[in-house]
Design an enzyme around this catalytic site. Structure first.
Site, PDB file in Angstrom:
ATOM      1  N   HIS A 355       0.797  -1.233   0.000  1.00 23.61           N
ATOM      2  CA  HIS A 355       0.000   0.000   0.000  1.00 23.61           C
ATOM      3  C   HIS A 355       0.824   1.275   0.000  1.00 23.61           C
ATOM      4  CE1 HIS A 355      -3.978  -1.857   0.854  1.00 23.61           C
ATOM      5  NE2 HIS A 355      -3.234  -2.780   1.415  1.00 23.61           N
ATOM      6  N   LYS A 543      -8.658  13.690   4.730  1.00 21.04           N
ATOM      7  CA  LYS A 543      -7.769  12.521   4.648  1.00 21.04           C
ATOM      8  C   LYS A 543      -6.742  12.640   5.762  1.00 21.04           C
ATOM      9  CE  LYS A 543      -6.781  13.751   0.324  1.00 21.04           C
ATOM     10  NZ  LYS A 543      -6.941  12.528  -0.406  1.00 21.04           N
ATOM     11  N   ARG A 544      -5.929  11.597   6.005  1.00 21.89           N
ATOM     12  CA  ARG A 544      -4.849  11.707   6.982  1.00 21.89           C
ATOM     13  C   ARG A 544      -3.999  12.929   6.658  1.00 21.89           C
ATOM     14  NH1 ARG A 544      -0.773   7.979   6.192  1.00 21.89           N
ATOM     15  NH2 ARG A 544      -1.756   7.126   4.339  1.00 21.89           N
ATOM     16  N   LYS A 549       0.467  14.571   0.959  1.00 19.33           N
ATOM     17  CA  LYS A 549      -0.921  14.827   0.557  1.00 19.33           C
ATOM     18  C   LYS A 549      -1.171  16.321   0.325  1.00 19.33           C
ATOM     19  CE  LYS A 549      -2.671  10.725   2.993  1.00 19.33           C
ATOM     20  NZ  LYS A 549      -3.432   9.914   2.005  1.00 19.33           N
ATOM     21  N   THR A 651      -8.639   6.472  -1.916  1.00 16.67           N
ATOM     22  CA  THR A 651      -9.975   5.908  -2.070  1.00 16.67           C
ATOM     23  C   THR A 651     -11.013   6.995  -1.794  1.00 16.67           C
ATOM     24  OG1 THR A 651      -9.671   5.066   0.179  1.00 16.67           O
ATOM     25  CG2 THR A 651      -9.521   3.474  -1.608  1.00 16.67           C
ATOM     26  N   LYS A 655     -14.805   8.057  -3.534  1.00 16.36           N
ATOM     27  CA  LYS A 655     -16.045   8.335  -2.793  1.00 16.36           C
ATOM     28  C   LYS A 655     -16.657   9.669  -3.245  1.00 16.36           C
ATOM     29  CE  LYS A 655     -13.983   5.721   0.908  1.00 16.36           C
ATOM     30  NZ  LYS A 655     -12.983   5.811   1.983  1.00 16.36           N
TER      31      LYS A 655
HETATM   32  C1  26W Z   1       4.379   1.635   9.692  1.00 19.28           C
HETATM   33  C2  26W Z   1       2.983   1.461   9.894  1.00 19.28           C
HETATM   34  C3  26W Z   1       2.041   2.118   8.942  1.00 19.28           C
HETATM   35  C4  26W Z   1       0.719   1.938   9.138  1.00 19.28           C
HETATM   36  C5  26W Z   1      -0.210   2.528   8.323  1.00 19.28           C
HETATM   37  C6  26W Z   1       2.458   2.894   7.887  1.00 19.28           C
HETATM   38  C7  26W Z   1       1.542   3.480   7.059  1.00 19.28           C
HETATM   39  C8  26W Z   1       0.201   3.293   7.283  1.00 19.28           C
HETATM   40  C9  26W Z   1      -0.801   3.952   6.361  1.00 19.28           C
HETATM   41  C10 26W Z   1      -1.846   4.583   7.192  1.00 19.28           C
HETATM   42  C11 26W Z   1      -1.232   2.978   5.331  1.00 19.28           C
HETATM   43  C12 26W Z   1      -2.359   3.471   4.428  1.00 19.28           C
HETATM   44  O1  26W Z   1      -3.449   3.748   4.846  1.00 19.28           O
HETATM   45  N1  26W Z   1      -2.090   3.513   3.118  1.00 19.28           N
HETATM   46  C13 26W Z   1      -3.090   3.912   2.156  1.00 19.28           C
HETATM   47  O2  26W Z   1      -3.722   2.736   1.677  1.00 19.28           O
HETATM   48  C14 26W Z   1      -4.818   3.037   0.837  1.00 19.28           C
HETATM   49  C15 26W Z   1      -5.499   1.740   0.464  1.00 19.28           C
HETATM   50  O3  26W Z   1      -4.725   1.022  -0.435  1.00 19.28           O
HETATM   51  C16 26W Z   1      -4.373   3.814  -0.384  1.00 19.28           C
HETATM   52  O4  26W Z   1      -5.501   4.182  -1.110  1.00 19.28           O
HETATM   53  C17 26W Z   1      -3.581   5.050   0.025  1.00 19.28           C
HETATM   54  O5  26W Z   1      -3.037   5.677  -1.121  1.00 19.28           O
HETATM   55  C18 26W Z   1      -2.481   4.671   1.002  1.00 19.28           C
HETATM   56  O6  26W Z   1      -1.827   5.829   1.502  1.00 19.28           O
END
Ligand code: 26W
Length: 809
Positions: A355, A543-544, A549, A651, A655
């Protein structure tokens, strides 16, 4: 009962009396929620059992989706929708004097995730059940979900999210299915009957207790399971030998350490203790999940060689990668397989989704930590690494450099993404561009070694939650216009395209949007006391919060617009409302400072009478799934403005599109695919392309200071960050932001893309003036959004990766 309004009303009131001893007049909204939830939970019990029985009898292959996050949000409304009972219950409650929406608000929002990755897992659960696949979720029942965000004095403050405080009507605790998970200890090795035996001794035991949540499929009676594990003490205080105070304190220490395993989502992992806890959580999920999967498989009485025919294990990013060595351990140490056989089974069972390409998010664990916490698992990882490196060297004895780039263990660290690729049969990215970058850049040597493993599965979202539930009026209009087949075949939304020039249809689409905007406006009024104009453009970025971003670019642009209005007070303008929602990771100071900046700008703008009626800025606190359901249907403009190449998919973009917002965005993640379908006419693209960004990273050639010097609009807003004047509180407040751009050369190209961004905004504003043209583009967006239903995505996972078919009950 739920299909007959009168019956529903009677049984509902009976339950209220028998369970809570209250009449309908005495009940609170909380009581109504609780009784309704429990009734539904009990009602689906039969279908749930029936589904499980069918899977067992038909010996269907089952998918287990392992994820550290399931951002499911509220379930009441969605469950009623999927059961086809929404209207009966709404009307029944209405007649009893209750409003369903108000009752829905009583449900805590299950925030067991950070963002897209966790929400994707939740959308996938909905699609798996609705498409009648045997697919289950496996996760952790965190006592506290993602923190609750309060904005105090413009700053983000984190509060614990105590979502289980009043109980959880959906879950079923299954104490009889608990599993022992083992940490620490030492491995003893000896030979017995020509076999090497590995036995771990002196380990610490922890119970993993499953809480099952039914995942109700749309219309079909399929009910799958989301199994969430909770950690409990395995020490029996009665059996504890009383050795005085010492053993008592040991007991307390142990209990505390066990509880912490399933206490928080992402405990702070900046220090050693936090990292260790996160590793513990990951192993806890993997071990408990796998042992329970194998128990189910054992009931089939088949040899383990058949496991890949009956079970698919999918890992959502690298967080559950330990399933690979753990499955090896179980097969070798407990089921009597040899190494080669176990490896063959494992690598035909496990598949992996990547991801993110951001290097700081690729997980690595210190060797010492893994070896101590999980001694036997570490031995297996070492063996996997030894064999893998040996294989590379055999192919090319001079490939030492390649070996150190690809090794699973390198420089004292275990690289989880390498382990995930080496140990699985499928590796997929989450959008076309992301997969290409994965193959040709970040994981290139792996792609060259195993080209057949790599594939793309563009993300999707469930149209049941994000359109039918979040935007009922639009759904109704769609069904009136093209019939209801789109609900089971979301591609059918394409049939809306023929209405794009139909004046009355356009008007109805815009009316529905206006209604949604009014509802959001009243929420804002109630929360913040600020009145927003429903006829202004609602421009939304939710979003986060992360550098890539580029929420920063958005707010700098708002500052620029504000300056413009102040400079030319009599110029005609399209009124605009900018809406932000975002949580920043608690230790990410720059991100928190951007939140503060947004709030400071909002404050200055909203109280300035001179711009009143032209510009408003809002930061909505505590962005979550349920808040997203309020905001997204009300948006005119969707901000998807990440630095090209950085957003794996996104995503939220899908939406918004599904709810008729027009996107202003870069060619990044799934925006690329949106643009392929919509063309330049129905979407506002701007900014650097991913190859250009890569070139800058490789060869240099970008100086943020040059842009700052040359573009007076940019210089002005940047200077406003650090001078006490229109926005700033004190000069150092935004020093970190200023430095990140001008001293550290703007890692995410905010200034580089600013001019193009501003220009595209201006063009978009002009289009909005022609409401007919805008409506037409909005309709085209909705029509093409069916492509992004997670039903399509799940069908592709099912056929290309997992090899499963729908199961008829
Ligand atoms: C190191 C732990 C960790 C945990 C969570 C690192 C990064 C994360 C993010 C929150 C992961 C995340 O949410 N990635 C997102 O995944 C979505 C689903 O595939 C994508 O649409 C997003 O682009 C991506 O940033």
């Amino acid at each position: 009962m739920f299909n007959n309004k009168e019956l529903f009303k009677t049984s509902f009131q009976e339950q209220l009396v028998s369970r809570l001893g209250k009449s309908i007049e005495e009940a609170t909204a909380g009581d109504i929620y609780k009784i309704l939830g429990s009734l539904i939970r009990e009602y689906v019990g039969r279908d749930w059992a029936e589904t499980n029985r069918a899977y067992k009898v038909q010996q269907e292959k089952q998918v287990y989706y392992f994820s550290m996050e399931f951002l499911i949000g509220r379930l009441l409304g969605n469950n009623l929708l999927n059961l086809g009972m929404l209207e009966t219950v709404r009307e029944g409650l209405e007649e009893l004097g209750w409003n369903l929406e108000e009752v829905e608000e009583q449900e805590p929002d299950a925030g067991l995730g950070n963002g897209g990755l966790g929400r994707l897992a939740a959308c996938f659960m909905d699609s798996l059940a609705s498409l009648q696949y045997a697919g289950h979720g496996c996760g952790i029942r965190y006592k506290y979900g993602l923190f609750e965000q309060k904005i105090i004095d413009g700053h983000q403050v984190e509060l614990p999210d105590d979502w289980l405080q009043k109980g959880n009507v959906w879950e079923e605790r299954r104490a009889d299915k608990k599993i022992e998970v083992r940490f620490w200890g030492h491995v003893k090795v000896w030979e017995e009957n020509g076999r090497t035996v590995f036995d771990t001794v002196d380990y610490e035991r922890v119970w993993a207790v499953p809480y099952d949540v039914p995942v109700i499929g749309y219309g079909a009676g399929h009910v799958n399971t989301l199994r969430l594990w909770s950690a409990e003490s395995a020490m029996d205080p009665a059996k504890m030998r009383v050795e005085g105070q010492n053993s008592y304190y040991k007991f307390l220490d142990y209990n505390r350490s066990v509880e912490s395993i399933s206490e928080f989502l992402y405990p702070d992992d900046s220090g050693y203790e936090g990292k260790l806890l996160r590793l513990k959580q990951q192993y806890f999920l993997c071990s408990a999940g796998l042992i329970s999967v194998l128990r189910t498989f054992d009931k089939l009485k088949l040899p383990y060689g058949k496991l890949p025919e009956k079970v698919a294990i999918h890992i959502n990013d690298t967080h559950p990668t330990l399933v690979i060595p753990e499955l090896m351990r179980l097969l070798i140490d407990e089921k009597g397989c040899g190494w080669d056989e176990a490896w063959d089974i494992t690598t035909r069972t496990v598949s992996y989704t990547n991801h993110t390409l951001l290097s700081e998010a690729l997980e690595k664990w210190p060797v010492g930590m893994v070896r101590e916490l999980l001694p036997r698992v570490y031995m297996i990882i070492e063996e996997i690494n030894k064999r893998f490196c040996g294989m590379l060297l055999k192919g090319d004895p001079h490939s030492q450099d390649l070996v150190s780039r690809m090794a699973v263990i390198e420089s004292g660290q275990v690289k989880m993404a390498h382990l995930a690729i080496v140990g699985s049969y499928s590796v997929n990215g989450v959008a076309g561009l992301h997969t290409e970058l994965l193959k040709n850049d970040v994981m290139k040597p792996f792609y060259e070694l195993y080209p057949e493993r790599f594939n793309n599965k563009t993300n999707g979202i469930t149209h049941r939650r994000w359109l039918m539930h979040a935007n009922p009026e639009l759904s109704r209009l769609i069904s009136e216009s093209i019939g209801t087949r789109w609900i089971s075949h979301p591609h059918q939304l394409l049939r809306l395209e023929r209405f794009k020039d139909d004046a009355s249809f356009r008007e109805r689409v815009m009316d529905i949007k206006r209604g949604n905007k009014l509802r959001l406006a009243s929420y804002i009024k109630q929360k913040q006391g600020i009145a927003v104009d429903p006829d202004s453009i609602f421009d939304v970025q939710v979003k986060r919060l992360h550098g890539y971003k580029r929420q920063l670019m958005n707010i700098l642009h708002v500052m620029f617009l504000y300056n413009e209005i102040k400079d030319h007070p009599s110029a005609e303008r399209v009124p605009r409302t900018f809406i932000f929602g975002a949580k920043a990771a608690p230790g990410y100071y720059l991100a928190k400072s951007i939140i503060k900046l947004i709030n400071v700008v909002a404050d200055a703008v909203n109280k300035d009478a001179q711009v009143n009626g032209k510009l408003k800025v809002l930061f909505l606190e505590n962005y979550s799934v349920s808040l997203a359901e309020k905001i997204i249907p009300a948006a005119n403009v969707s901000e998807q403005i990440s630095t090209a190449g950085k957003e794996a998919s996104g995503t939220g973009n899908m939406k918004f599109m599904m709810n008729g917002a027009l996107t202003i965005g870069t060619l990044d993640g799934a925006n690329v695919e949106m643009h392929d379908m919509l063309g330049d006419d129905n979407m506002f693209l701007f900014g650097l392309r991913s190859e250009e960004v890569l070139d800058y990273y490789r060869y240099g050639g970008y100086l943020a200071r040059d842009v700052y010097r040359q573009d007076s609009r940019i210089k002005r807003v940047m200077d406003q960050l650090v001078s006490s004047g229109s926005f700033c509180c004190h000069e150092q407040e935004f020093g970190l932001i200023y430095q990140s751009i001008l001293d550290h050369n703007d890692e995410f190209f905010v200034l580089r893309d600013f001019a193009a961004y501003a220009k595209t905004h201006a063009a978009m504003e002009r289009v909005y003036l022609d409401q007919g043209a805008w409506a037409s583009k909005s309709i085209v967006n909705i029509a093409h959004a069916g492509h992004f239903s997670s039903d399509c995505t799940i069908n592709r996972y099912a056929s290309d990766i997992w090899g499963i078919r729908p199961v008829t009950l």
